[in-house]
Write an enzyme that holds these catalytic residues in place. Structure first.
Site, PDB file in Angstrom:
ATOM      1  N   THR A  69      34.107  -4.083  30.881  1.00  0.00           N
ATOM      2  CA  THR A  69      35.307  -3.841  30.641  1.00  0.00           C
ATOM      3  C   THR A  69      35.983  -5.210  30.266  1.00  0.00           C
ATOM      4  OG1 THR A  69      35.538  -2.382  32.217  1.00  0.00           O
ATOM      5  CG2 THR A  69      37.500  -2.512  31.266  1.00  0.00           C
ATOM      6  N   GLY A 107      34.739  -2.061  36.598  1.00  0.00           N
ATOM      7  CA  GLY A 107      33.565  -1.742  37.546  1.00  0.00           C
ATOM      8  C   GLY A 107      33.121  -0.288  37.116  1.00  0.00           C
TER       9      GLY A 107
END
Lengths: 337, 337
Positions: B205, B256
């Site tokens: 991300t 995550g």
């Protein structure tokens, strides 16, 4: 990693033991949508039909909880009853999108394990809440969307229907009215939705929360979203923390103008006010629904139950289809303020 | 309703005045993903490329904040730089779905107004964060998905690209490796993802958070999701309250194993621990990322900044691409523990 799993197991067993020592009565709370529901606009027949549908939903969950079933199974079965009724904007009674389709959202969360499942924009599963449950139980994911979510749910044995199953004349006429209003809008802003009567026709949700005999909490929410929705809009119902949330203290299911519930992260805000602010469920829910929500410009309501069986059903609209039942048989079903 | 709007205006002006009286320095914090990033696996060239990309992102946001721009504009522009780099799993460097496509998610939130915008599963917008911003600024919605979100963003003037723009050989090989691993799985469980090295290839991300000279906070997150994703999976990045959140106290962007961030409603949990539990940003973020997240079985990290310019960049993986810059010129870029 094995050590962590072992620790988690010991932790789970410890908590499980604790819960069993504290076996108490159970409570189930439901809603069938909030909005400008006025007695003067309701026929006695229609009112009776709503009361009967809510009663049937409550009794379905009651039987599961009474038999020692989990809050999770109870909220799912309860929501399925409302999904199968054409009266509510979920499942069979879902509203239509701008393209004349029915795109359904649902979410379920187990407060005991913090496991959750959610689907957005599905079109072929009879009971969207079963699809959300399948995502939770049978996948590594929390949220699935669109055709992929339909496919996954079908593979997991959820009942598949032709999209035409979701057609109801009432909702289809609602779409035509919404389109006419939108066509008459003088600007491209949000003006149509600022009229609460128009908004009510657009929104609607069903939901259930429960605490079972073992003190475990769960929440479930299901919706057809908003009438005339475009652009793959996703509301708060399938957003864990916003429209649906449960932990070991409280379970919450929301209904209303979804965008504002997302911006407030409604359900988690209430849970955290209780956990970290030491507020009661009543005070926390009141602050969010009756103060913060209208201050931001939104409206709606929610149902919630905490681990001690305390109930909250606040709404800042004219009415909300709602009810609860307790293990001692106490039951109440309400529509208006 | 008018009375409420007037009250809201007075309230806004009051806060606005308060913020301006407290004009301070600004701070920008970024991440480019967390995972098993080990020095021994990194070539000097690759490390240099990452450092340069992170530096470029920080300087882009710095210029906006230095010129008195808003935190909102700064985090958007900063994320765009990382989206345009093939090094990160977002925009140009997005991973591939099971069907060999790139489906992108992004979200942005303005802590000052609690306005937010989010897109899931878009395929033709060069910078997904601009699509999220368009949803926030130019629609009545918070979240849009799929083709509808692509169409809306295009109509609002976001730059459209052919889906082939997102092809990178590196990510395509990653998909092949993920498929081979999944084919070799001995069971249908989550075993593949339990190996952190395999998981790292799947997730990633980019994100930015900032507090500007007026004390306003904002957060932005963008991702390609997980390699080999199926069933329209949506992770935490576009979920307001989970992967992305900002209010008037703090702004947070996560990276995550998304499913665990959703179940914890990660970002809002930290914000609420600060607001209602009177915890510091450091303590709240540590509890969630270093204790609650691994306890549940997940991993990852986040970046956060509070209204006083305090920074937190915790992660429970081997490394996280991260950095910050302050109005006084202090700058740091880090990769490993």
């Amino acid at each position: 990693m094995r050590k962590i799993q072992l620790l988690a197991l010991v932790f789970t067993l410890a908590i499980s033991g604790f819960s069993q020592q504290n076996t108490k009565g159970f409570t189930l709370v439901i809603h069938g949508g909030a909005g400008t529901i006025l007695k003067k606009n309701m026929t006695p027949e229609r009112e009776k039909a709503y009361m009967a549908a809510l009663d049937s939903a409550l009794l379905t969950g009651y039987k599961i909880l009474e038999a020692g079933g989990s809050a999770l199974d109870a909220v799912q079965a309860t929501v399925m009853v409302m999904e199968n009724s054409p009266l509510f904007n979920a499942g069979k009674g879902a509203v239509f999108t701008n393209e004349g389709k029915n795109e359904l959202d649902a979410a379920i969360m187990d407060g005991f394990t913090l496991k959750a499942g959610s689907v957005a924009g599905i079109t072929t599963i009879k009971n969207p809440i079963t699809a959300a449950r399948a995502v939770m139980d049978k996948s590594e994911h929390v949220m699935m969307s669109g055709k992929g979510a339909d496919l996954f749910a079908a593979q997991q044995g959820c009942e598949v229907v032709d999209p035409s199953y979701f057609y109801t004349e009432d909702r289809f006429r609602g779409l035509q009215r919404a389109k006419e209003r939108d066509a008459n809008k003088v600007d491209s802003s949000n003006a149509g939705l600022r009229n609460p009567l128009h908004r009510d026709e657009k929104y609607g949700t069903v939901g259930a929360v429960a605490v079972d005999k073992q003190g475990r909490l769960a929440a479930a929410t299901s919706t057809g979203g908003m009438t005339n929705k475009k652009w793959g809009r996703i509301g708060d119902a399938p957003i864990i923390g916003s429209g649906t949330y449960a932990n070991q203290q409280v379970a919450i299911s929301c209904t209303g103008w979804g965008e504002y519930f997302i911006r407030l992260v409604m359900a988690k805000s209430i849970a955290d006010r209780m956990e970290f602010g030491k507020q009661s469920l009543k005070d926390a829910a009141h602050q969010l629904v009756m103060v913060d929500l209208p201050k931001l410009g939104g409206d709606g309501g929610l149902v919630a139950v905490d681990k001690n069986g305390n109930i909250s059903m606040p709404f800042c609209t004219e009415g909300m289809y709602r009810g609860f039942i307790r293990s001692n048989g106490q039951k109440e079903i309400l529509i208006y303020k």
